[in-house]
Design an enzyme around this catalytic site. Structure first.
Site, PDB file in Angstrom:
ATOM      1  CB  ALA A  66      -4.829  12.536   6.407  1.00 25.50           C
ATOM      2  CG  HIS A 117       0.142  15.249   2.217  1.00 28.49           C
ATOM      3  ND1 HIS A 117      -0.821  15.524   1.273  1.00 28.49           N
ATOM      4  CD2 HIS A 117      -0.239  14.094   2.823  1.00 28.49           C
ATOM      5  CE1 HIS A 117      -1.757  14.576   1.317  1.00 28.49           C
ATOM      6  NE2 HIS A 117      -1.421  13.700   2.236  1.00 28.49           N
ATOM      7  CG  HIS A 131      -1.837   1.179   1.286  1.00 29.82           C
ATOM      8  ND1 HIS A 131      -3.193   1.024   1.491  1.00 29.82           N
ATOM      9  CD2 HIS A 131      -1.647   2.508   1.140  1.00 29.82           C
ATOM     10  CE1 HIS A 131      -3.774   2.206   1.471  1.00 29.82           C
ATOM     11  NE2 HIS A 131      -2.851   3.131   1.268  1.00 29.82           N
ATOM     12  CE  LYS A 159      -7.885   2.120  -0.583  1.00 30.60           C
ATOM     13  NZ  LYS A 159      -6.701   2.756  -0.092  1.00 30.60           N
ATOM     14  CG  HIS A 167      -0.720   7.141  -0.959  1.00 30.16           C
ATOM     15  ND1 HIS A 167      -1.945   7.358  -1.548  1.00 30.16           N
ATOM     16  CD2 HIS A 167      -0.960   6.425   0.172  1.00 30.16           C
ATOM     17  CE1 HIS A 167      -2.887   6.810  -0.797  1.00 30.16           C
ATOM     18  NE2 HIS A 167      -2.319   6.237   0.247  1.00 30.16           N
ATOM     19  CG  LEU A 179      -7.645  10.467   7.796  1.00 30.59           C
ATOM     20  CD1 LEU A 179      -8.440  11.212   6.746  1.00 30.59           C
ATOM     21  CD2 LEU A 179      -8.464  10.306   9.082  1.00 30.59           C
ATOM     22  CG  HIS A 190      -9.833   4.463   3.532  1.00 33.78           C
ATOM     23  ND1 HIS A 190      -8.639   5.142   3.625  1.00 33.78           N
ATOM     24  CD2 HIS A 190     -10.569   4.859   4.601  1.00 33.78           C
ATOM     25  CE1 HIS A 190      -8.659   5.909   4.709  1.00 33.78           C
ATOM     26  NE2 HIS A 190      -9.820   5.763   5.311  1.00 33.78           N
ATOM     27  CG  ASP A 225      -1.609   4.856   4.000  1.00 33.70           C
ATOM     28  OD1 ASP A 225      -1.660   5.258   2.817  1.00 33.70           O
ATOM     29  OD2 ASP A 225      -2.407   5.233   4.877  1.00 33.70           O
ATOM     30  CG  HIS A 269      -4.852   2.187   5.829  1.00 33.47           C
ATOM     31  ND1 HIS A 269      -6.186   2.145   6.085  1.00 33.47           N
ATOM     32  CD2 HIS A 269      -4.718   2.933   4.704  1.00 33.47           C
ATOM     33  CE1 HIS A 269      -6.833   2.827   5.159  1.00 33.47           C
ATOM     34  NE2 HIS A 269      -5.968   3.310   4.302  1.00 33.47           N
TER      35      HIS A 269
HETATM   36  O1  DOR Z   1      -3.298   9.362   5.791  1.00 39.37           O
HETATM   37  C1  DOR Z   1      -3.660   9.062   4.673  1.00 39.37           C
HETATM   38  N1  DOR Z   1      -3.131   9.654   3.578  1.00 39.37           N
HETATM   39  N2  DOR Z   1      -4.614   8.153   4.523  1.00 39.37           N
HETATM   40  C2  DOR Z   1      -5.156   7.878   3.337  1.00 39.37           C
HETATM   41  O2  DOR Z   1      -6.039   7.067   3.274  1.00 39.37           O
HETATM   42  C3  DOR Z   1      -4.745   8.640   2.128  1.00 39.37           C
HETATM   43  C4  DOR Z   1      -3.405   9.164   2.276  1.00 39.37           C
HETATM   44  C5  DOR Z   1      -3.034  10.201   1.226  1.00 39.37           C
HETATM   45  O3  DOR Z   1      -3.306   9.977   0.040  1.00 39.37           O
HETATM   46  O4  DOR Z   1      -2.469  11.224   1.585  1.00 39.37           O
HETATM   47 ZN    ZN Z   2      -3.290   5.103   1.628  1.00 40.28          ZN
END
Ligand code: DOR
Ligand code: ZN
Length: 346
Positions: free
Chosen positions: A264, A252, A14, A100, A16, A220, A137, A248, A175
């Site tokens: 998040a 950012h 998982h 997803k 990003h 999250l 999720h 996860d 997660h």
């Molecule tokens: O904390 C998180 N960030 N939880 C998620 O489900 C998405 C992720 C994000 O894409 O930033």
């Molecule tokens: Zn995620």
């Protein structure tokens, strides 16, 4: 005392990776240690069709550091309009590994997610038919449900009823953060599994909130109380193949985290393997790290275990950067709050 450990190269089930300058800046943090990763589709706009996934996969391959064999395992973002035939074709061609399901509004870039779960039943039935897993999720978004209860309520009100309606659907609970998630994930071996993040094995909600809000620990599903964290550690270190690593890791830039309305996401790609070794070592369960990080995920997804290896060696505290500087701006690396002693090498 074990101070050197060689395991098959791990995968991240998982992840990003984002796009553009962010993708370029952070992909090396994952490809350094991981052979493959399940790539989350919550771009803006999201990766909805097979054509979107093919184009995104090409951009990821082009951003790989020179010589890297990192393999992105693509996912589709389910919407109420997803075409089951497009999903079937994308899976048959080997382009996508999973799809997803985001409840609309549950997290970052989930506005196009699903409001009415009945509308995705035809796609879920097609996925059950072809053996394509659904990654979910698992949080409800109802305003009257407390944020700390959203995972447990999702299992009762959405996930369990959905699985009864589509009994052959294979599901990865992404997660998990609660004992409820830990218990439910183990209830149908081979059919159901769960990923656990590095940070949820290390932080509880006190780390996020006591002594001032720590935006870099906000993600999250939000971190829960300590007894839930202990249940996650017990699950991850148990050797049970129903649990495997999904970091996860979700970058950012700092201005969007250190903000009156902070995003998040915890970015842990850089030091995840050193963090995990520390956690498993503290539990006396180093022998279980290989299953969690390298074997249980491929087993569930029906993929081979990686032939290449990774070696972890215990020694003086590891140094790692506080931030990764990307073309979009700085991204803070997860701070486990304790020194890491496990050095990672090929
Ligand atoms: O904390 C998180 N960030 N939880 C998620 O489900 C998405 C992720 C994000 O894409 O930033
Ligand atoms: Zn995620």
């Amino acid at each position: 005392m074990t101070d050197i450990l060689t395991i098959p190269r791990p995968d991240d089930w998982h992840l990003h990776l984002r796009d553009g300058a962010m993708l370029q800046g952070i992909l090396p943090e994952t490809s350094r240690h991981f052979a493959r990763a399940i790539i989350m589709p919550n771009l803006v706009p999201p990766v909805v069709t097979a054509a979107d996934a093919a184009a995104y996969r090409d951009r990821i391959l082009a951003a790989r550091p020179k010589g890297s064999g990192f393999e992105p395992l693509m996912t589709l973002y389910l919407t109420e309009d997803t075409d089951p035939d497009d999903v079937r074709a994308a899976h048959a061609s080997g382009l996508v590994t999973a799809a997803k399901l985001y409840p609309a509004g549950a997290t970052t870039n989930s506005a196009s997610g699903v409001r009415n779960f009945d509308k995705v039943l035809p796609v879920l039935e097609a996925m059950a038919d072809i053996g394509m897993p659904m990654c979910v999720h698992g949080e409800v978004t109802d305003a009257d449900i407390d944020i700390f209860d959203r995972e447990a309520v999702f299992i009762d009100r959405v996930l369990d009823p959905l699985r009864r309606r589509v009994p052959d659907l294979r599901v990865v609970m992404e997660h998990i953060t609660t004992r409820d998630g830990v218990d439910y994930a183990a209830s149908a071996p081979g059919k159901l599994a769960a990923t656990i993040t590095t940070h949820h094995l290390i932080i509880n909600r006190n780390h996020l909130l006591v002594g001032g809000v720590k935006p870099h620990y906000y993600c999250l599903p939000v971190a829960k109380r300590e007894d839930h964290r202990l249940a996650l550690v017990a699950a991850a270190t148990s050797g049970n193949p129903s649990y495997f690593l999904g970091t996860d890791s979700a970058p950012h830039i700092d201005p969007l985290k250190e903000n009156a309305c902070g995003c998040a996401g915890v970015f842990s790609a850089t030091n995840t393997m050193a963090c995990l070794a520390e956690v498993f070592d503290a539990e006396g369960a180093l022998d279980k790290l290989e299953g969690f990080a390298s074997r249980h995920g491929p087993k569930f997804y029906g993929l081979p275990v990686n032939e290449a290896t990774l070696t972890l060696t215990k020694g003086d505290p590891v140094t790692y950067p506080d931030k990764i500087i990307t073309g979009d701006g700085p991204v803070t690396v997860f701070d486990p709050g304790f020194p890491l002693h496990w050095h990672v090498s090929d």
